[in-house]
Design a protein around this motif. Structure first.
Motif, mmCIF file in Angstrom:
data_model
loop_
_atom_site.group_PDB
_atom_site.id
_atom_site.type_symbol
_atom_site.label_atom_id
_atom_site.label_comp_id
_atom_site.label_asym_id
_atom_site.label_seq_id
_atom_site.Cartn_x
_atom_site.Cartn_y
_atom_site.Cartn_z
ATOM 1 N N ASP A 190 86.989 -18.851 -2.341
ATOM 2 C CA ASP A 190 87.519 -19.859 -3.126
ATOM 3 C C ASP A 190 87.673 -21.118 -2.206
ATOM 4 O O ASP A 190 87.927 -22.186 -3.106
ATOM 5 C CB ASP A 190 89.082 -19.303 -3.175
ATOM 6 C CG ASP A 190 89.034 -18.211 -3.972
ATOM 7 O OD1 ASP A 190 88.536 -18.027 -4.803
ATOM 8 O OD2 ASP A 190 89.818 -17.013 -3.473
ATOM 9 N N CYS A 224 79.995 -26.861 -4.074
ATOM 10 C CA CYS A 224 79.844 -25.392 -4.217
ATOM 11 C C CYS A 224 80.554 -25.001 -5.537
ATOM 12 O O CYS A 224 80.066 -24.305 -6.198
ATOM 13 C CB CYS A 224 80.120 -24.819 -3.029
ATOM 14 S SG CYS A 224 78.816 -25.096 -1.468
ATOM 15 N N LEU A 225 82.025 -25.297 -5.613
ATOM 16 C CA LEU A 225 82.768 -24.807 -6.190
ATOM 17 C C LEU A 225 82.552 -25.233 -7.840
ATOM 18 O O LEU A 225 82.696 -24.535 -8.692
ATOM 19 C CB LEU A 225 84.364 -24.984 -5.999
ATOM 20 C CG LEU A 225 84.684 -24.399 -4.739
ATOM 21 C CD1 LEU A 225 86.419 -24.570 -4.439
ATOM 22 C CD2 LEU A 225 84.612 -22.870 -4.697
ATOM 23 N N THR A 226 82.175 -26.536 -8.058
ATOM 24 C CA THR A 226 81.932 -27.021 -9.145
ATOM 25 C C THR A 226 80.563 -26.240 -9.753
ATOM 26 O O THR A 226 80.409 -25.931 -11.071
ATOM 27 C CB THR A 226 81.587 -28.490 -9.161
ATOM 28 O OG1 THR A 226 82.789 -29.230 -8.549
ATOM 29 C CG2 THR A 226 81.131 -29.071 -10.451
ATOM 30 N N LEU A 262 79.311 -23.523 -8.797
ATOM 31 C CA LEU A 262 79.692 -22.005 -9.099
ATOM 32 C C LEU A 262 80.456 -21.921 -10.489
ATOM 33 O O LEU A 262 80.154 -21.101 -11.627
ATOM 34 C CB LEU A 262 80.448 -21.395 -8.239
ATOM 35 C CG LEU A 262 79.801 -21.005 -6.689
ATOM 36 C CD1 LEU A 262 80.913 -20.551 -5.820
ATOM 37 C CD2 LEU A 262 78.657 -19.974 -7.051
ATOM 38 N N ARG A 263 81.350 -22.898 -10.695
ATOM 39 C CA ARG A 263 82.031 -22.753 -12.188
ATOM 40 C C ARG A 263 81.423 -23.276 -13.311
ATOM 41 O O ARG A 263 81.244 -22.524 -14.388
ATOM 42 C CB ARG A 263 83.324 -24.007 -12.252
ATOM 43 C CG ARG A 263 84.600 -23.357 -11.900
ATOM 44 C CD ARG A 263 85.672 -24.414 -12.092
ATOM 45 N NE ARG A 263 85.578 -25.630 -11.554
ATOM 46 C CZ ARG A 263 86.076 -25.817 -10.158
ATOM 47 N NH1 ARG A 263 86.704 -25.040 -9.665
ATOM 48 N NH2 ARG A 263 85.726 -27.143 -10.034
ATOM 49 N N ASP A 264 80.077 -24.070 -12.982
ATOM 50 C CA ASP A 264 79.243 -24.309 -14.107
ATOM 51 C C ASP A 264 78.015 -23.209 -14.456
ATOM 52 O O ASP A 264 77.001 -23.393 -14.865
ATOM 53 C CB ASP A 264 78.641 -25.780 -13.702
ATOM 54 C CG ASP A 264 79.449 -26.864 -13.834
ATOM 55 O OD1 ASP A 264 80.797 -26.635 -14.411
ATOM 56 O OD2 ASP A 264 79.083 -27.812 -13.384
ATOM 57 N N GLY A 265 78.085 -22.085 -13.296
ATOM 58 C CA GLY A 265 77.169 -20.996 -13.649
ATOM 59 C C GLY A 265 76.052 -21.342 -12.929
ATOM 60 O O GLY A 265 74.909 -21.229 -13.402
ATOM 61 N N ALA A 289 82.329 -15.237 -2.468
ATOM 62 C CA ALA A 289 81.193 -15.921 -3.421
ATOM 63 C C ALA A 289 79.714 -15.388 -2.627
ATOM 64 O O ALA A 289 78.884 -15.261 -3.281
ATOM 65 C CB ALA A 289 81.294 -17.340 -3.572
#
Ligand SMILES: [Zn+2]
Length: 358
Positions: free
Chosen positions: A221, A268-270, A272-275, A306
């Motif tokens: 996270d 990284c989180l953006t 991952l959220r965008d696939g 992740a």
């Protein structure tokens, strides 16, 4: 006004005694087949008389046991009594508070996990009920293993930033209700145990032995790193070293929960959220290469949910980046390893064990 030096002298003597006891316990733990008092004196540099007193005390406390007699290799004369650690004489607890779950495990004096438990945490949970649940888990686990009263302490790992000196949390990404919480005090009050608070990534790097220059890099996270340099864990001036996730990779990049822009964690989180896990892996790999160039670590252990869900992708990206960015990758070889899923609570338990072994 003059001060009485006696209390200081008594304290210094107690500290010295603990340090010498710890040195003897470490030497016994390192000798898996048992060791004699003569060998202990040679290994620790303590006198035979001191070893005799310390081992008598540790035997009386149940921390050591006598395990037969044997001839010492390379020495003539009568056989020596062997001493061994009594691994189940004391235990330590290690816990991890994550953004989605609580993990608790119990280890014996060799660090072997003897019991474990876990519980989910609801999103946006208030800290009070989560810590009440953790205290209940501690009571249930020690009752189940029959070790209540023989637990050295509880090492508690949670996401940073936090100050391990006073046990206070500071602006943890995704856990706004926990900001400013006196975590150590709150858990000590609930469990009655000595509590040591540590950042999850620092606990992760302590979760298993490794070379003297190594890092634990985590992506879940959030993103972070734990560091061991020159054989010593590195926490920095305010115990806040290893905020690896907030290194800026793109000043015009997406906003980060920390308030800045273009942090590695935000990229990284953006992604991952965008696939786009390929983009997350590429950003993490640049961060790892930066870390290796800055600190010259020889091993990087990869952890976090992740990352461990898709480890080959991240390992390939990191290898490519290291091969491109290091001046001579063969000379500056870096071993990549995958973390045990329990690395963080294990490392937290190791902190509690260090109360005995130093
Ligand atoms: Zn940031």
């Amino acid at each position: 006004m003059t001060s009485d030096p006696a209390p200081h002298r008594a304290l210094n003597l107690a500290l010295l005694r603990d340090r010498n006891d710890a040195a003897v316990l470490r030497a016994v733990r390192a000798a898996e087949d048992g060791t004699s008092r003569v060998e202990l004196a040679a290994r620790t540099g303590l006198t035979a008389q001191a070893i005799s007193k310390i081992t008598a005390r540790l035997l009386a406390d149940g921390l050591l046991t006598e395990a037969g007699r044997a001839h010492v290799a390379g020495r003539s004369g009568k056989p020596r009594t062997l001493l061994r650690l009594a691994p189940r004489s004391r235990h330590a607890l290690g816990a991890e508070i994550g953004r989605h779950g609580l993990y608790l495990l119990q280890v014996d004096l060799t660090g072997t996990v003897v019991a474990q438990d876990r519980a989910p945490i609801a999103p946006d949970a208030e800290p009070g009920p989560v810590l009440d649940r953790l205290a209940a888990m501690v009571r249930e686990l020690t009752a189940r293993t029959g070790t209540d009263g023989r637990v050295l302490g509880l090492g508690l790992a949670c996401p940073g930033p936090l100050d391990t000196r006073d046990g206070v949390l500071h602006q943890v990404t995704g856990m706004p209700r926990w900001h400013g919480l006196h975590l150590r005090e709150a858990v000590q009050d609930r469990t009655g145990l000595p509590v040591l608070v540590e950042k999850n990534t620092t606990a992760g790097v302590l979760g298993r032995p490794g070379p003297d220059h190594r890092a634990f890099v985590s992506l879940g996270d959030g993103a972070g790193a734990g560091l061991v340099l020159g054989g010593r864990v590195q926490r920095g001036a305010r115990t806040n070293a290893g905020e690896f996730g907030h290194q800026c990779l793109d000043p015009a990049g997406p906003p980060c929960a920390c308030g800045a822009r273009g942090c590695l964690e935000a990229l990284c989180l953006t992604a991952l959220r965008d696939g786009r896990p390929d983009r997350a892996a590429a950003a993490l790999a640049v961060g790892v290469a930066n870390l290796v160039r800055l600190l010259d670590v020889e091993e990087v252990t990869l952890g976090g949910t992740a990352l461990l869900d898709d480890p080959e992708r991240y390992e390939a990206a990191i290898r490519t980046e290291l091969a491109t960015r290091l001046p001579d990758p063969a000379w500056q070889h870096v071993t990549l390893t995958r973390a045990d899923p329990l690395a963080v609570p294990r490392g937290a338990a190791a902190l509690a064990l260090a109360r005995l072994f130093g």
